[in-house]
Design an enzyme around this catalytic site. Structure first.
Site, PDB file in Angstrom:
ATOM      1  N   ASP A  21     -56.316  19.367 -41.944  1.00 31.93           N
ATOM      2  CA  ASP A  21     -57.749  19.068 -42.114  1.00 31.93           C
ATOM      3  C   ASP A  21     -58.000  18.303 -43.414  1.00 31.93           C
ATOM      4  O   ASP A  21     -58.990  18.541 -44.108  1.00 31.93           O
ATOM      5  CB  ASP A  21     -58.609  20.339 -42.068  1.00 31.93           C
ATOM      6  N   ASP A  26     -59.491  15.609 -44.300  1.00 29.62           N
ATOM      7  CA  ASP A  26     -60.462  14.548 -44.010  1.00 29.62           C
ATOM      8  C   ASP A  26     -60.338  13.443 -45.062  1.00 29.62           C
ATOM      9  O   ASP A  26     -60.309  13.732 -46.259  1.00 29.62           O
ATOM     10  CB  ASP A  26     -61.890  15.094 -44.059  1.00 29.62           C
ATOM     11  N   ARG A  70     -59.055  14.070 -50.312  1.00 33.57           N
ATOM     12  CA  ARG A  70     -58.959  15.514 -50.090  1.00 33.57           C
ATOM     13  C   ARG A  70     -57.502  16.002 -50.141  1.00 33.57           C
ATOM     14  O   ARG A  70     -57.222  17.137 -50.491  1.00 33.57           O
ATOM     15  CB  ARG A  70     -59.572  15.771 -48.711  1.00 33.57           C
TER      16      ARG A  70
HETATM   17 CA    CA Z   1     -62.670  18.335 -41.168  1.00 31.02          CA
END
Ligand code: CA
Length: 580
Positions: free
Chosen positions: A317, A319, A340
């Site tokens: 995840d 992003d 991120r």
């Molecule tokens: Ca996400």
């Protein structure tokens, strides 16, 4: 037909407004970015969050005192991530739950409020936040949690137009501030945890009518629209099935949930894209373009000019939505991005070629570095959560510890760049996660993850770290540790200052060169929003929104428990130098 009629009505409203009121916001004003206003998210289209103002500086900042404060009221006291806009004696500031206020800049008095009526069943993944509005002509335009765009008259707060950007029942929502570039309103969409398809769209800001739409997942068709709203095919994004197997691209995520920036010298708009869906990467071999990327778009046509993927085949995840902030280095235009995934990227703003990449987080486990030649991460094979089909019962893959955790070495809080110090100021966090994969299949309106996780702090004494970063050398020039994770944005000024807020409630000003703390003020709730500054008459003002919330209390696992003493809120503070 209805659209045409609405367009006509708007035309009448606008001509009436321009006669009755002062200056409407123009493209030239937005590009000029003068210090007597704040006309866009990012304090300029390039997102530098730098102000040339110097009245408040390293010598005077200790005299900074509140001018006024305004409460967003009601019971909706949470998750205030909004950046105010300033124009013609008014502040336009959004609140959580899709609210927006116009305030008198002198007194803080409320001029009007618009509370969007939200249906049951909205699906914001990461709290009921909104990050700000856009100004164009006499309109103020913002996105809502039920995936609509609403344009209001700046003077009256009356709705001028409303357009749906997606189906909220399928997980679409909108939390980012829209971007104005070359006379168009550019927007992204949220919903990457629900198998939506990320898009960038351009509209006529006066009427809301669609001009083009560009999906961010390879295989989907882009469209442009003629003046009657008829859709015309505008080329497939990428090549179907090139980097996505089977049919998973149809619900492939890549949400453009943090919006974009624009650089007038390249004529390109830069949008970051979120995780490919679902999180379980074993279901979708390949790079999964254009997820976890920076995508540069030609504003006039909606064509993708280049893309650079920071996390190919993301499984954590990570992003890639973080803001791409353009700046000059050695006579060339680059973009800086604190991803991120823990790495800071310096990329040629014209062609997307990687110039430099280095870690800005202390602990990164998923990759050991970035190959500057290929632009690809050097993966740690043991860093990826295991395949559930190879697990003991086929229901859970091997758990791994991964850093950064999925909340990221940086999340939604925007950084700042100071052309005088030539440094980026990055609000970073040090945390990791235990993560494992599970089987999952797409179901409209349901979370589409195929993963479980627990966020954990990496160190005992701090999670947040405000870091000054040299994009040329990759060195961290100074840092200020913070007990709670940093979740607000940053601003820097020609007064030699860096301003940022903390979840503990402080707005702080520090020396941009040394990081020495020079001033702080307790706002009464956590600051998770970026500050702004402007000058009116002979006075420089600073403003910031206060109100703890966002993704950390909802998703933060062990970190959420650690900071559960923090109180929620909802207000905006304005400061100026104390004079007698
Ligand atoms: Ca996400």
């Amino acid at each position: 037909m209805q659209k045409k009629l609405l367009g006509l009505m708007v035309g009448i409203a606008l001509s009436g407004a321009s006669a009755a009121h002062a200056v409407g916001v123009t493209d030239a004003m937005i590009e000029k970015n003068s210090t007597d206003s704040v006309l866009s998210w990012g304090m300029g289209q390039d997102g530098q969050r730098f102000s040339k103002l110097t009245q408040i500086n390293t010598k005077t900042v200790d005299k900074l005192t509140p001018a006024w404060s305004f409460s967003f009221g009601g019971e909706k006291q949470r998750g205030q991530e909004s950046q105010p806009l300033i124009h013609e004696g008014k502040m336009f500031v959004t609140g959580s739950y899709s609210r927006i206020y116009a305030l008198d800049l002198k007194t803080g008095a409320k001029l009007w409020k618009y509370e969007h009526r939200l249906p049951d069943g909205i699906m914001p993944c990461c709290d009921v936040v909104n990050r700000g509005a856009a100004l164009y002509d006499n309109l103020v335009i913002f996105g809502t949690l039920d995936a609509q765009l609403v344009a209001l008259d700046q003077n009256t707060g009356k709705v001028v137009w409303k357009e749906k950007i997606g189906d909220y029942a399928a997980g679409y929502s909108m939390t980012a501030a829209p971007l104005i570039a070359k006379g168009l309103l550019l927007t992204g969409n949220s919903g990457g945890e629900f198998g939506i398809v990320g898009r960038v769209e351009a509209r006529n800001p006066r009427t809301g009518e669609l001009v083009w739409t560009r999906p961010m997942v390879e295989g989907h068709m882009g469209y442009k629209f003629d003046k009657d709203g008829k859709e015309i095919e505008n080329g497939i994004s990428g090549t179907t099935n090139k980097t996505w197997p089977g049919d998973l691209w149809k619900t492939g995520g890549a949400a453009t949930w943090l919006g974009g920036t624009y650089d007038a010298s390249t004529g390109l708009a830069y949008f970051g894209t979120g995780n490919p869906a679902p999180w379980n990467s074993h279901l979708r071999p390949g790079d999964n373009l254009y997820s976890a990327s920076t995508v540069a778009l030609d504003v006039a046509t909606g064509q993708i000019k280049w893309s650079y993927q920071t996390t190919p085949h993301d499984g954590w995840d990570y992003d890639g939505v973080n803001e791409f902030v353009t700046f000059d280095m050695d006579g060339k235009r680059f973009g800086g991005k604190a991803d991120r995934n823990g790495f800071f990227y310096v990329v040629d703003a014209k062609n997307g070629k990687l110039q430099n990449a280095f870690p800005f987080a202390k602990k990164i486990t998923w990759a050991t570095g970035i190959d500057i030649k290929t632009g690809r991460p050097i993966l740690n094979p043991a860093g990826r959560p295991g395949d559930p089909t190879k697990g003991e019962d086929g229901k859970k893959g091997a758990t791994v510890f991964a850093a950064p955790g999925f909340l990221g070495a940086k999340n939604q809080m925007p950084m700042a760049y100071n052309p005088q110090t030539k440094l980026f100021y990055v609000p970073a966090n040090e945390w990791g996660m235990d993560i494992w994969n599970e089987p999952v299949s797409y179901k409209k309106g349901a979370a589409y993850l195929g993963a479980g996780f627990t966020i954990k702090p990496n160190f005992d004494d701090y999670i947040g770290a405000m870091r000054a970063i040299d994009p040329k050398t990759g060195k961290i020039v100074w840092e200020i540790k913070n007990n709670a994770p940093l979740w607000g944005g940053v601003m820097t000024t020609a007064g030699g200052l860096v301003f940022y807020g903390t979840p503990e409630g402080f707005l702080k000003a520090v020396d941009a060169k040394s990081g020495k703390e020079l001033w702080k003020f307790q706002t009464g709730s956590g600051v998770v929003a970026p500050p702004v500054t402007w000058q009116e008459g002979d006075t420089q003002y600073v403003a910031v929104v206060s109100g703890w919330g966002g993704a950390v209390p909802l998703w933060g696992g062990e970190v959420a428990k650690k900071v559960n003493y923090l109180e929620q809120g909802g207000s905006v503070w304005v400061f100026k130098l104390h004079t007698k």
